[in-house]
Design an enzyme around this catalytic site. Sequence first.
Site, mmCIF file in Angstrom:
data_model
loop_
_atom_site.group_PDB
_atom_site.id
_atom_site.type_symbol
_atom_site.label_atom_id
_atom_site.label_comp_id
_atom_site.label_asym_id
_atom_site.label_seq_id
_atom_site.Cartn_x
_atom_site.Cartn_y
_atom_site.Cartn_z
ATOM 1 C CB VAL A 11 79.151 2.032 48.541
ATOM 2 C CG1 VAL A 11 79.095 0.712 49.296
ATOM 3 C CG2 VAL A 11 80.592 2.330 48.139
ATOM 4 C CB THR A 121 85.752 3.267 53.721
ATOM 5 O OG1 THR A 121 85.478 2.516 52.539
ATOM 6 C CG2 THR A 121 87.224 3.164 54.075
ATOM 7 C CG ASN A 208 91.021 1.518 49.149
ATOM 8 O OD1 ASN A 208 90.937 0.548 48.397
ATOM 9 N ND2 ASN A 208 90.023 2.350 49.340
ATOM 10 C CG LEU A 250 102.366 -2.724 38.602
ATOM 11 C CD1 LEU A 250 103.231 -3.904 38.176
ATOM 12 C CD2 LEU A 250 103.145 -1.854 39.595
ATOM 13 C CB ALA A 252 103.417 5.051 34.964
ATOM 14 C CB CYS A 260 88.255 5.578 47.268
ATOM 15 S SG CYS A 260 86.500 5.422 46.908
ATOM 16 C CE LYS A 320 87.481 4.118 38.309
ATOM 17 N NZ LYS A 320 87.714 2.842 38.940
HETATM 18 C C1 UGA Z 1 89.241 2.190 44.761
HETATM 19 C C2 UGA Z 1 89.594 0.713 44.962
HETATM 20 O O1 UGA Z 1 90.218 0.201 43.774
HETATM 21 C C3 UGA Z 1 88.348 -0.117 45.276
HETATM 22 O O2 UGA Z 1 88.711 -1.476 45.535
HETATM 23 C C4 UGA Z 1 87.672 0.482 46.514
HETATM 24 O O3 UGA Z 1 86.463 -0.211 46.808
HETATM 25 C C5 UGA Z 1 87.353 1.940 46.251
HETATM 26 O O4 UGA Z 1 88.557 2.653 45.934
HETATM 27 C C6 UGA Z 1 86.725 2.507 47.487
HETATM 28 O O5 UGA Z 1 87.407 2.589 48.512
HETATM 29 O O6 UGA Z 1 85.519 2.762 47.494
HETATM 30 P P1 UGA Z 1 88.185 3.660 42.764
HETATM 31 O O7 UGA Z 1 88.547 4.857 43.569
HETATM 32 O O8 UGA Z 1 86.821 3.562 42.181
HETATM 33 O O9 UGA Z 1 88.393 2.293 43.627
HETATM 34 O O10 UGA Z 1 89.189 3.608 41.523
HETATM 35 P P2 UGA Z 1 90.528 2.830 41.128
HETATM 36 O O11 UGA Z 1 90.264 2.071 39.883
HETATM 37 O O12 UGA Z 1 91.088 2.073 42.254
HETATM 38 O O13 UGA Z 1 91.476 4.050 40.769
HETATM 39 C C7 UGA Z 1 91.898 4.985 41.754
HETATM 40 C C8 UGA Z 1 92.877 5.968 41.169
HETATM 41 O O14 UGA Z 1 94.122 5.340 40.878
HETATM 42 C C9 UGA Z 1 92.428 6.611 39.863
HETATM 43 O O15 UGA Z 1 92.770 7.973 39.883
HETATM 44 C C10 UGA Z 1 93.218 5.882 38.803
HETATM 45 O O16 UGA Z 1 93.427 6.654 37.650
HETATM 46 C C11 UGA Z 1 94.510 5.609 39.551
HETATM 47 N N1 UGA Z 1 95.271 4.447 39.031
HETATM 48 C C12 UGA Z 1 94.755 3.201 39.146
HETATM 49 C C13 UGA Z 1 96.515 4.649 38.460
HETATM 50 O O17 UGA Z 1 97.013 5.796 38.357
HETATM 51 N N2 UGA Z 1 97.215 3.573 38.024
HETATM 52 C C14 UGA Z 1 96.731 2.308 38.123
HETATM 53 O O18 UGA Z 1 97.444 1.373 37.706
HETATM 54 C C15 UGA Z 1 95.473 2.121 38.690
#
Ligand code: UGA
Length: 430
Positions: A11, A121, A208, A250, A252, A260, A320
Site C-alpha cells: 500500500v 487497515t 472488505n 460474483l 465462483a 486482506c 489471484k
Molecule cells: C481486496 C479488496 O478488493 C481491495 O479493495 C482492498 O483494498 C484490499 O483487499 C485490501 O484490503 O488491501 P485484494 O486482496 O488485492 O483486494 O484482492 P481481490 O481482487 O479483492 O481478491 C481477493 C480474493 O477474492 C482473491 O482470492 C480472489 O481470487 C477472490 N475472488 C475475488 C473470488 O474468488 N471471486 C471474485 O469474484 C473476486
Amino acid sequence: MKLSIIGSGYVGLVTGTCLAEAGHTVICVDNNEAKVQELKAGKIPIYEPGLEELVRRNVQLKRLSFTASTREAVANSEVIFIAVPTPPQEDGSVDLSYVEGVAREIAEALSGYRIIVDKSTVPVKTGEKVAETIRRYGPKGVEFDVVSNPEFLREGSAVADLQKPDRIVVGVASERPVAAMRAIYEPFQAPIIITDLNSAELIKHAANSFLALKITYINLVAAVCEASHADVTQVAEGMGSDARIGRAFLQAGLGYGGSCFPKDVSAFIRIAEELGVGFGLMREVEKINAGIPEKFLKKIRTSLWTMKDKKVGQLGLAFKANTDDVRCSVAIEIARRMAEEGAKLRCHDPKGGEKARELLPASIEIVGRAEDVALGADVLIVATEWPEYRLLDWNKIKSLMRTPRIFDGRNLLNPAEMKSLGFEYTSVGR
Ligand code: UGA
C-alpha cells in the site's frame, strides 16, 4: 504538496508512487535499510503492473525519494501517511504494534502542525488512539490532526485502482485538515467522501467483509448449480445485471484468499463482537470459505481413486492473477495438501514461483514453462486464473498427459472447448 508515507510495503509504495505521479513531492520511509537501498537503486520488491516504470520516472523527476528516517520525513512534509502492516494475531484480532510504534516516532519528530493520515487497515477507534499517543509522546502544545483515509486498491491492479478510484474516503475529527486532503486528491478526479474518523475506519472493514460475503454467496450458489445441472456463470450474469447487485465479485471458484480478505473478515468479527454485536453471519462466511479447498480436493480424489504417487500438474500458485503474492493463497494450500497425500506435483506460476518456493515442500517441483506441468500427468489443476493459461496449446498439453483430466478451480477455460478437445473437464458450478 509535500508528503511522506511511513511504510513502503504494498500500500505504501503504490500510494507514494501514485501521489508523486499526481505531482506531489513524496518521501517513502521504510525501517528496513536494505529495502530502502534497493528502492533507491530502482529495484522494486513486488510485482505490480506499471509500478516499476512509475517509480523510475518519479525518482528521476525528483518527486519520489526513499529514506529509513522517519524524523527526516516528518521534518520535510506537511502530511504524513501511515501505511504499515496490521497483521492478524492468533485469535484473529489485529496487531497494532507497528501503528503504535510509528505514531510514537512521528510524535517524537513533530515540531509544528502536521496532518497524520492513517492508510493502514485498522479497527474502528484506532485514529483516536493514534491522536492520544501523539499527544502523549509529542512536544507539549504541538498542533496536529489525525485523519483516516482507508485504501481500496487491489493487488494486481493497484496502480490503476489508485489512479482511478471509485471514491476516496476521508475521516476527520475537525474541519482543519479537510482542505489539504482535498488538495492531495484533487488530481484524481474522484468523489471524496468526508466522514467522521470512526466511520471511515469502519468503511474499510465493512467493504472488505461485504465483498467476501458476496464471493461466498456465489460459491454457495455454485454448489446448488452443480447439484441441479445449472451454470453458475449464467446465473451470476443474470443476477449481476441487476444494478442493485452488480456483476463484480460474483466469480465462483476456490474461495477468497490473499493477505486482506481472510484477515479483515476475522478482524471485523472480533471488532463487532467486542462491541457487543454478534456477527454469526460473517462467522458462517469464514467457515464456508475455509471448507472450499477440501470440497475441490474431494472431487479430484474421487476421480483419481487414490492420490498416492499420482502425477499432478498445477497451473497457478499466486492467490489471484497478475500478482506474485502467494500469501494465504488457496492454490498453495491445495498443492501442499495434495503433496501431503502422496501426489507428485509439478507447478507453474508466471510470477509467483519464486515466492511459492519458500512456502512449498521441496518435493514439489516448480517449472518455468506452463506446458511442462502436463508431462506424464494424471490430472491437471487450474488454481489461479492467469489469462495466459487460456492461450496455452491445449492439444499439445493433452498429448503430454497420461490421462487427459482437468480440474479448473477458477472456471478459466471453456467447458465445451475442453470437452471437444477430448479432456475430461470439471469446473466449479457449471
Ligand atoms: C481486496 C479488496 O478488493 C481491495 O479493495 C482492498 O483494498 C484490499 O483487499 C485490501 O484490503 O488491501 P485484494 O486482496 O488485492 O483486494 O484482492 P481481490 O481482487 O479483492 O481478491 C481477493 C480474493 O477474492 C482473491 O482470492 C480472489 O481470487 C477472490 N475472488 C475475488 C473470488 O474468488 N471471486 C471474485 O469474484 C473476486
